[in-house]
Design a protein around this motif. Structure first.
Motif, short mmCIF file in Angstrom:
data_model
loop_
_atom_site.label_atom_id
_atom_site.label_comp_id
_atom_site.label_asym_id
_atom_site.label_seq_id
_atom_site.Cartn_x
_atom_site.Cartn_y
_atom_site.Cartn_z
N LEU A 66 0.82 -1.21 0.00
CA LEU A 66 0.00 0.00 0.00
C LEU A 66 0.86 1.26 0.00
CD1 LEU A 66 -2.80 -1.05 2.51
CD2 LEU A 66 -3.09 -0.61 0.07
N SER A 97 0.60 3.90 -2.95
CA SER A 97 -0.05 5.14 -2.53
C SER A 97 0.85 6.34 -2.75
CB SER A 97 -0.45 5.06 -1.05
OG SER A 97 -1.46 4.10 -0.86
N PRO A 135 -6.58 5.90 -2.13
CA PRO A 135 -6.27 4.46 -2.15
C PRO A 135 -6.01 3.95 -3.55
CG PRO A 135 -8.63 4.78 -1.88
CD PRO A 135 -8.00 6.15 -1.84
N GLN A 150 -11.37 -1.29 0.73
CA GLN A 150 -10.68 -0.01 0.60
C GLN A 150 -11.04 0.67 -0.72
OE1 GLN A 150 -7.21 1.20 2.20
NE2 GLN A 150 -6.56 -0.68 3.15
N ALA A 192 -10.05 4.46 2.28
CA ALA A 192 -8.86 3.92 2.94
C ALA A 192 -9.14 3.58 4.39
CB ALA A 192 -7.73 4.94 2.85
#
Length: 209
Positions: free
Chosen positions: A98, A102, A110, A181, A186
């Motif tokens: 992530l 991100s 997200p 998500q 998120a």
């Protein structure tokens, strides 16, 4: 004419992949055109087509990179024996992935979950991507099975459950969290970790038994 360095070529390719990934995550593969990609990365058609022949090749490159990151993260955290407990292992792998994806936006959007939703949908029509995804899923399932067997041998997990069943369940938990998500916004990885800890703490005995 001066030669272009490999570092410059790699940086340009990275620029194109990152820009395309942002667009695909926001708008989907089919609603994004190559013209959209050119505008996003602020490059000419010639500059982009030097690296990628078209949108399908861009999609394939991004998918392979995403799945490669997941594979690498899992390899890193399962080197010890037994591996970290499932809740810790999942947090390390998912948290790292992530963070990597991100960072493309820098605004907390997200990106990775939305991109994975697009990938899963795309495999329904794209046999090449479906084959790549199947290979990675098979590898991850086998690695999870090895982790489960190590847990069982160390007395950390009950041994009467087939390792493949536990492996598939852990993969499903991660996929479900990613989907949440993408659909609902998120959430910190700790949410999934806490849930796994709660489930892992349950006793086999039923109330009143």
């Amino acid at each position: 004419m001066a030669r272009v360095s490999q570092e410059h070529l790699d940086a340009r390719r990275r620029q194109i992949l990152d820009g395309a990934a942002r667009l695909f995550a926001r708008n989907g593969f089919h609603a994004t055109s190559m013209q959209d990609v050119l505008k996003e990365v602020d490059l000419s058609a010639g500059a982009v087509y030097r690296y990628f022949s078209g949108k399908d090749e861009l999609i394939a490159a991004i998918v392979k990179e995403v799945l490669g990151e997941i594979r690498a993260a899992f390899e890193d955290v399962t080197r010890q024996s037994p591996p970290p407990p499932p809740d810790i292992l999942v947090g390390l792998v998912l948290g790292r992935t992530l963070r990597v994806w991100s960072s493309l936006n820098g605004d907390g959007e997200p990106l990775f979950p939305r991109l994975m939703i697009q990938v899963w949908a795309e495999t329904m029509r794209n046999e090449e991507l479906a084959a790549v995804l199947t290979d990675v899923f098979t590898e991850l399932r086998e690695r999870w099975m090895l982790a489960v067997e190590a847990y069982q041998e160390a007395g950390m997990m009950r041994s009467d459950v087939p390792a493949e069943h536990a492996a598939r369940t852990m993969i499903a938990a991660v996929q479900g969290f990613i989907t949440q998500q993408a659909l609902f916004g998120a959430a910190p990885v700790e949410v999934l970790q806490d849930g796994l800890r709660a489930l892992m703490s349950m006793s086999a005995a039923r109330p009143g038994a």
